[in-house]
Design an enzyme around this catalytic site. Structure first.
Site, PDB file in Angstrom:
ATOM      1  N   THR A  14       0.811  -1.214   0.000  1.00 24.07           N
ATOM      2  CA  THR A  14       0.000   0.000   0.000  1.00 24.07           C
ATOM      3  C   THR A  14       0.852   1.275   0.000  1.00 24.07           C
ATOM      4  O   THR A  14       2.038   1.256   0.324  1.00 24.07           O
ATOM      5  CB  THR A  14      -0.931   0.035   1.232  1.00 24.07           C
ATOM      6  OG1 THR A  14      -0.149   0.075   2.420  1.00 24.07           O
ATOM      7  CG2 THR A  14      -1.849  -1.171   1.254  1.00 24.07           C
ATOM      8  N   ASP A  15       0.169   2.364  -0.359  1.00 24.94           N
ATOM      9  CA  ASP A  15       0.803   3.673  -0.286  1.00 24.94           C
ATOM     10  C   ASP A  15       0.514   4.300   1.085  1.00 24.94           C
ATOM     11  O   ASP A  15      -0.061   3.651   1.959  1.00 24.94           O
ATOM     12  CB  ASP A  15       0.335   4.572  -1.433  1.00 24.94           C
ATOM     13  CG  ASP A  15      -1.166   4.838  -1.426  1.00 24.94           C
ATOM     14  OD1 ASP A  15      -1.835   4.606  -0.391  1.00 24.94           O
ATOM     15  OD2 ASP A  15      -1.686   5.283  -2.468  1.00 24.94           O
ATOM     16  N   ALA A  16       0.840   5.565   1.244  1.00 24.79           N
ATOM     17  CA  ALA A  16       0.662   6.234   2.536  1.00 24.79           C
ATOM     18  C   ALA A  16      -0.800   6.325   2.951  1.00 24.79           C
ATOM     19  O   ALA A  16      -1.100   6.448   4.139  1.00 24.79           O
ATOM     20  CB  ALA A  16       1.272   7.635   2.488  1.00 24.79           C
TER      21      ALA A  16
END
Length: 132
Positions: A14-16
């Protein structure tokens, strides 16, 4: 025939914002293709070592429909759309239950590892691919 595997979304995917980073869908699809080839009797490492041949991604068309998030259980599908003497086009979908997450067409070419050039898919492998 449609081949399916499942993959859980981990933090590393995942990203932030907790949404699967777009490029990671390509990794999920690669795993599905590799397992599908293994299931139909094509072992990539053996093909590379013994025949000096390799499948490579030549083109990807992907449409992202909905976000996948941390801890989702995804289903990744692979099926042959078209097959020619030197290439195959696969349809690959990523779903979460009934939700379409991503749809893709992936063009795969066969190359000779020694020359780095495209080459014909051997008849025995083409038969396995055509029956898949």
């Amino acid at each position: 025939m449609t081949f399916r595997i499942e993959a859980r979304v981990y933090y590393e995917d995942t990203d932030a914002g907790g949404i699967v980073y777009y490029a990671n869908y390509l990794k999920f699809m690669e795993r599905a293709r590799t397992e599908w080839l293994r299931k139909i009797g094509i072992e990539s490492e053996k093909m590379m070592a013994e025949r000096r041949l390799c499948f490579v991604v030549a083109k990807v068309e992907i449409a992202y429909k909905r976000p996948a998030r941390l801890d989702d259980l995804l289903t990744i599908e692979a099926s042959v759309d078209t097959l020619s003497a030197t290439r195959m086009r696969l349809r690959q979908n990523v779903t979460r239950g009934d939700d379409m997450i991503a749809e893709a067409f992936v063009d795969i070419a066969m190359i000779n590892l020694d020359s780095g050039r495209g080459t014909k898919i051997p008849d025995d492998l083409a038969t396995l691919l055509a029956c898949a």
